[in-house]
Write an enzyme that holds these catalytic residues in place. Structure first.
Site, PDB file in Angstrom:
ATOM      1  N   ARG A  96      47.061  -9.477 -17.836  1.00 39.71           N
ATOM      2  CA  ARG A  96      47.106 -10.632 -16.926  1.00 39.71           C
ATOM      3  C   ARG A  96      48.396 -11.415 -17.089  1.00 39.71           C
ATOM      4  O   ARG A  96      48.440 -12.613 -16.854  1.00 39.71           O
ATOM      5  CB  ARG A  96      45.919 -11.540 -17.181  1.00 39.71           C
ATOM      6  CG  ARG A  96      45.796 -11.975 -18.630  1.00 39.71           C
ATOM      7  CD  ARG A  96      44.829 -13.093 -18.737  1.00 39.71           C
ATOM      8  NE  ARG A  96      44.536 -13.369 -20.124  1.00 39.71           N
ATOM      9  CZ  ARG A  96      43.872 -14.425 -20.537  1.00 39.71           C
ATOM     10  NH1 ARG A  96      43.434 -15.292 -19.655  1.00 39.71           N
ATOM     11  NH2 ARG A  96      43.627 -14.608 -21.799  1.00 39.71           N
ATOM     12  N   ASP A 255      48.387  -6.876 -31.893  1.00 44.80           N
ATOM     13  CA  ASP A 255      49.036  -7.168 -30.604  1.00 44.80           C
ATOM     14  C   ASP A 255      49.336  -8.656 -30.458  1.00 44.80           C
ATOM     15  O   ASP A 255      49.993  -9.062 -29.506  1.00 44.80           O
ATOM     16  CB  ASP A 255      48.165  -6.685 -29.437  1.00 44.80           C
ATOM     17  CG  ASP A 255      46.746  -7.211 -29.511  1.00 44.80           C
ATOM     18  OD1 ASP A 255      46.091  -7.005 -30.548  1.00 44.80           O
ATOM     19  OD2 ASP A 255      46.297  -7.844 -28.539  1.00 44.80           O
TER      20      ASP A 255
HETATM   21  P1  AMP Z   1      44.329 -11.497 -25.944  1.00 47.71           P
HETATM   22  O1  AMP Z   1      43.015 -11.583 -26.631  1.00 47.71           O
HETATM   23  O2  AMP Z   1      44.599 -12.656 -25.006  1.00 47.71           O
HETATM   24  O3  AMP Z   1      45.455 -11.242 -26.866  1.00 47.71           O
HETATM   25  O4  AMP Z   1      44.223 -10.248 -24.964  1.00 47.71           O
HETATM   26  C1  AMP Z   1      43.955  -8.946 -25.409  1.00 47.71           C
HETATM   27  C2  AMP Z   1      44.158  -7.977 -24.278  1.00 47.71           C
HETATM   28  O5  AMP Z   1      43.233  -8.237 -23.210  1.00 47.71           O
HETATM   29  C3  AMP Z   1      45.529  -8.016 -23.629  1.00 47.71           C
HETATM   30  O6  AMP Z   1      45.837  -6.699 -23.259  1.00 47.71           O
HETATM   31  C4  AMP Z   1      45.317  -8.890 -22.420  1.00 47.71           C
HETATM   32  O7  AMP Z   1      46.276  -8.675 -21.419  1.00 47.71           O
HETATM   33  C5  AMP Z   1      43.933  -8.473 -21.984  1.00 47.71           C
HETATM   34  N1  AMP Z   1      43.222  -9.520 -21.232  1.00 47.71           N
HETATM   35  C6  AMP Z   1      42.673 -10.641 -21.722  1.00 47.71           C
HETATM   36  N2  AMP Z   1      42.085 -11.353 -20.746  1.00 47.71           N
HETATM   37  C7  AMP Z   1      42.258 -10.673 -19.588  1.00 47.71           C
HETATM   38  C8  AMP Z   1      41.884 -10.879 -18.223  1.00 47.71           C
HETATM   39  N3  AMP Z   1      41.186 -11.953 -17.841  1.00 47.71           N
HETATM   40  N4  AMP Z   1      42.245  -9.940 -17.324  1.00 47.71           N
HETATM   41  C9  AMP Z   1      42.937  -8.861 -17.690  1.00 47.71           C
HETATM   42  N5  AMP Z   1      43.300  -8.603 -18.938  1.00 47.71           N
HETATM   43  C10 AMP Z   1      42.988  -9.487 -19.891  1.00 47.71           C
HETATM   44 MG    MG Z   2      47.348 -11.197 -26.913  1.00 48.62          MG
END
Ligand code: AMP
Ligand code: MG
Length: 495
Positions: A96, A255
């Protein structure tokens, strides 16, 4: 020289997309239907040498809401992998988010400018690609607080409401943010490249990372080892800073760990109130993997994953490569403990002391823990005590105040010739008065999301940007939450 966008003055380069082919997908944001400003970060714009006035205009709003791509920009979604809660995901990537491009400031320093919440990309899996007002403002507040506290961090340049509802447990107002980062390269970027079909990808990524974050190593035969050593050192310093502020990141997945050494991804993060090393805030961290006290061990584990990816670049001989990586990674513990003890000594007002000072500082930490004292105020009031005013510290310990007597006497005995007032002044520069208190953050996000009222957010933002300055004793920004407010406090994953 990148093209300048005539309406916003933005000049965006695309070095990552150009140099690291195979790790991104050209993609366009989904335009917000009815964007409105939430907040624009004038201070950050100024630091970056951007035209704040042009960016604050409707043209800026169009860019920060995905309605318009600045001239010269070629947005990409970046690919990366990652270990999440210990389990490997081969393909995460910007689900996103979109890298709009790179800004270069007056000093020649390069920064990523990326949108988050700008619609689903090919990496979105089942996600909607969107973000909500609350989490966007949390990232804004926490980033600004961390920056003001002297912690390397990504920051939010602009936050806009999209005018669209996003579906979570309930419908929430949607938002987008524009993030500025030294880069978005993560340990997970290297994990992705190391396992790619394209054998040359890892080398390209490493050269880019070195050019970006360790330019002094460019062209040197041992540059990959140098890069690893630098990431280890920067993370050791970063994690020590987090620890000293009672900060809990909440999702220290590979990540979410940068190569630059900046803090990234303020999802379920929080500053703790009363000191508890086992404190966890994330609703999904059921085992306490990312608890306050576990952060050094987790960082070490994550860095080991980075080292593994670099093995083929470290030496043609696999055994030799393994030795080099192991030595580099093993340094983390010593470096962390060196940073941590130096920080503790300065927090306790004995910056030049040796082992004894380490012991005295650590004992104070134990006192805070045993008597469940507010972490932030505990250190701050110790500064008052150094200046001769013990009453606030004693008040904080309440009925356990007598437990301080013996410790205070031994501490004072170490002051030597330096007057207490001088120590107190130095302590006030490392022990903040104001952190983003969880209950205040929640109130600010709630007012913005549920009532369109940004005043509490703006007031809190102004407060957290001046963390070390003195405050009136009755300022609501320094008071810990009541036990009722603290009980069961959890932040959610910011999706
Ligand atoms: P994060 O926990 O924010 O580090 O996200 C982990 C993974 O999930 C990353 O690849 C983000 O891009 C993906 N991600 C988190 N929320 C969303 C969303 N609402 N739509 C698409 N991808 C998401
Ligand atoms: Mg992240």
């Amino acid at each position: 020289m990148p093209t300048q966008d005539p309406t916003t003055g933005l000049r965006l380069d695309n070095q990552f997309a150009r140099e690291v082919q195979g790790m991104s997908v050209r993609w366009q944001p989904e335009p917000a239907p009815a964007p409105r400003w939430l907040h624009f970060n004038d201070a950050l714009a100024l630091e970056l040498g951007l035209d704040a006035q042009a960016l604050r205009s409707d043209a800026g709003l169009a860019v920060f809401s995905g309605q318009r791509i600045p001239e010269g920009a070629e947005p990409v979604a970046q690919a990366y992998a990652g270990h999440q809660f210990g389990y490997y995901s081969p393909q995460l990537g910007d689900g996103r988010a979109l890298l709009l491009g790179e800004l270069v400031d007056a000093a020649g320093q390069r920064f990523d400018l990326a949108l988050k919440g700008s619609g689903p990309t090919p990496f979105a899996r089942n996600g909607d690609g969107k973000a909500a007002v609350g989490p966007v403002l949390r990232e804004f507040l926490t980033g600004e607080a961390m920056h003001a506290l002297g912690v390397p961090t990504t920051r939010v340049l602009a936050a806009v409401a999209t005018g669209e509802a996003v579906r979570r447990e309930r419908a929430l107002p949607g938002a987008m943010l524009a993030r500025v980062a030294a880069s978005h390269l993560r340990v997970g970027s290297f994990e992705y490249a190391a396992r790619a079909d394209d054998a040359a990808l890892l080398g390209r990524l490493a050269e880019h990372a070195i050019a970006r974050h360790a330019p002094h190593l460019q062209g040197q035969p041992q540059r990959h080892l140098g890069l690893l050593e630098q990431v280890v050192e920067r993370q050791a310093s970063l994690i020590a800073q987090w620890m000293g502020l009672g900060f809990i990141h909440g999702v220290m997945n590979t990540d979410n760990m940068t190569i630059s050494g900046q803090t990234i991804d303020y999802g379920p993060c929080a500053f703790m109130e009363h000191f508890d090393p086992e404190e966890v805030f994330s609703s999904i961290d059921r085992d306490g993997r990312y608890a306050w006290a576990n952060q050094p061990a987790i960082a070490h584990w994550n860095l080991s994953r980075l080292a593994e990816t670099l093995l083929p670049l470290l030496d043609d001989n696999a055994d030799r490569a393994g030795e080099l990586a192991t030595t580099a990674i093993q340094r983390f513990e010593t470096q962390l403990s060196t940073h941590w003890l130096a920080l503790l000594r300065s927090k306790v007002g004995l910056p030049d002391g040796a082992d004894v000072a380490d012991r005295v500082a650590t004992e104070f930490l134990h006192l805070l823990q045993r008597h469940e004292v507010d972490f932030t105020l505990g250190w701050r009031r110790l500064g008052d005590a150094a200046a001769g005013n013990e009453a606030p510290l004693r008040a904080l310990f309440g009925k356990h105040a007598a437990a301080l007597d013996d410790w205070l006497a031994r501490w004072r005995a170490m002051f030597g010739a330096t007057p207490g007032a001088e120590r107190a002044r130095a302590m006030a520069k490392v022990n903040p008065m104001v952190i983003p208190r969880n209950h205040l953050v929640e109130l600010a996000l709630e007012a913005a999301a549920d009532y369109d009222d940004l005043d509490p957010f703006e007031r809190l933002l102004d407060e957290v940007r001046r963390p070390f300055g003195p405050r009136d004793e009755d300022s609501p920004y320094i008071q810990p939450a009541t036990r009722e407010e603290t009980a069961g406090y959890r932040t959610f994953c910011g999706t």
